[in-house]
Design a protein around this motif. Structure first.
Motif, mmCIF file in Angstrom:
data_model
loop_
_atom_site.group_PDB
_atom_site.id
_atom_site.type_symbol
_atom_site.label_atom_id
_atom_site.label_comp_id
_atom_site.label_asym_id
_atom_site.label_seq_id
_atom_site.Cartn_x
_atom_site.Cartn_y
_atom_site.Cartn_z
ATOM 1 N N VAL A 135 75.416 72.426 46.159
ATOM 2 C CA VAL A 135 75.683 73.193 44.940
ATOM 3 C C VAL A 135 76.235 74.563 45.297
ATOM 4 C CG1 VAL A 135 74.619 74.290 42.922
ATOM 5 C CG2 VAL A 135 73.979 71.963 43.542
ATOM 6 N N VAL A 159 79.456 71.931 38.574
ATOM 7 C CA VAL A 159 78.592 72.977 39.126
ATOM 8 C C VAL A 159 78.731 74.265 38.323
ATOM 9 C CG1 VAL A 159 78.323 74.530 41.090
ATOM 10 C CG2 VAL A 159 78.408 72.099 41.476
ATOM 11 N N THR A 164 70.296 72.440 38.904
ATOM 12 C CA THR A 164 71.667 71.949 39.020
ATOM 13 C C THR A 164 71.751 70.874 40.088
ATOM 14 O OG1 THR A 164 72.541 74.086 38.312
ATOM 15 C CG2 THR A 164 74.058 72.622 39.454
#
Length: 171
Positions: A145, A120, A134
């Motif tokens: 995330v 992350v 992401t």
């Protein structure tokens, strides 16, 4: 066919340093990063026609990279690693004001994190990917995330603070 190969070569040539840096920061091992990037590029070549039509090719390739790294970690027990020579001993610490020391401390702090948190941070802050990209690359929700980012930042700050404090106390 030649146009597709030319596009592939141009894409990989432009992105190779970035992919290697991303892989290295996610796994902390330059040799493993080389292997993972090579596996990703091979898979990318095989699937280039489909991948090149994606809305965000970079996000797609980052997702492939994350999956290859996860596969590498998951399947590493089945591999035998033979060393041709004795590994080099750890390097002595450098001065805290050196840029190299700062980079090494960040890489060491990332190495203390679980794989998901490290991934992350690398994707969000070092690859400058959006929250949505992401989440897509990792195959998880944006909330996941966010929570992993928060936990990872706390952990990195603790590791960097301990390292910095130890450096001051040794003077």
């Amino acid at each position: 066919m030649a146009d597709a190969e030319h596009e592939f070569v141009e894409y990989v040539s432009a992105r190779l340093p970035s992919l290697h840096r991303t892989a290295f920061l996610m796994c902390g091992d330059a040799h493993l990063a080389d292997d993972v990037v090579q596996q990703t590029i091979t898979a990318l070549y095989v699937n280039w026609r489909r991948v090149s039509r994606a809305d965000n090719v970079d996000a797609y390739v980052h997702r492939m990279l994350v999956h290859k790294l996860v596969d590498e970690k998951r399947l590493s027990w089945a591999k035998v690693r033979l060393l041709g020579s004795v590994p080099e001993p750890e390097r002595p610490p450098v001065t805290p004001h050196d840029a190299l020391a700062e980079r090494d401390s960040v890489v060491a702090a990332l190495a203390h994190l679980p794989r998901g948190q490290r991934t992350v941070l690398v994707l969000r802050f070092l690859c400058d990917m959006s929250l949505a990209d992401t989440a897509a690359a990792m195959g998880c929700s944006e909330g996941n995330v966010k929570s992993q980012t928060a936990r990872a930042l706390v952990a990195v700050r603790q590791v960097l603070d301990v390292t910095e404090t130890a450096g001051r106390n040794s003077r």
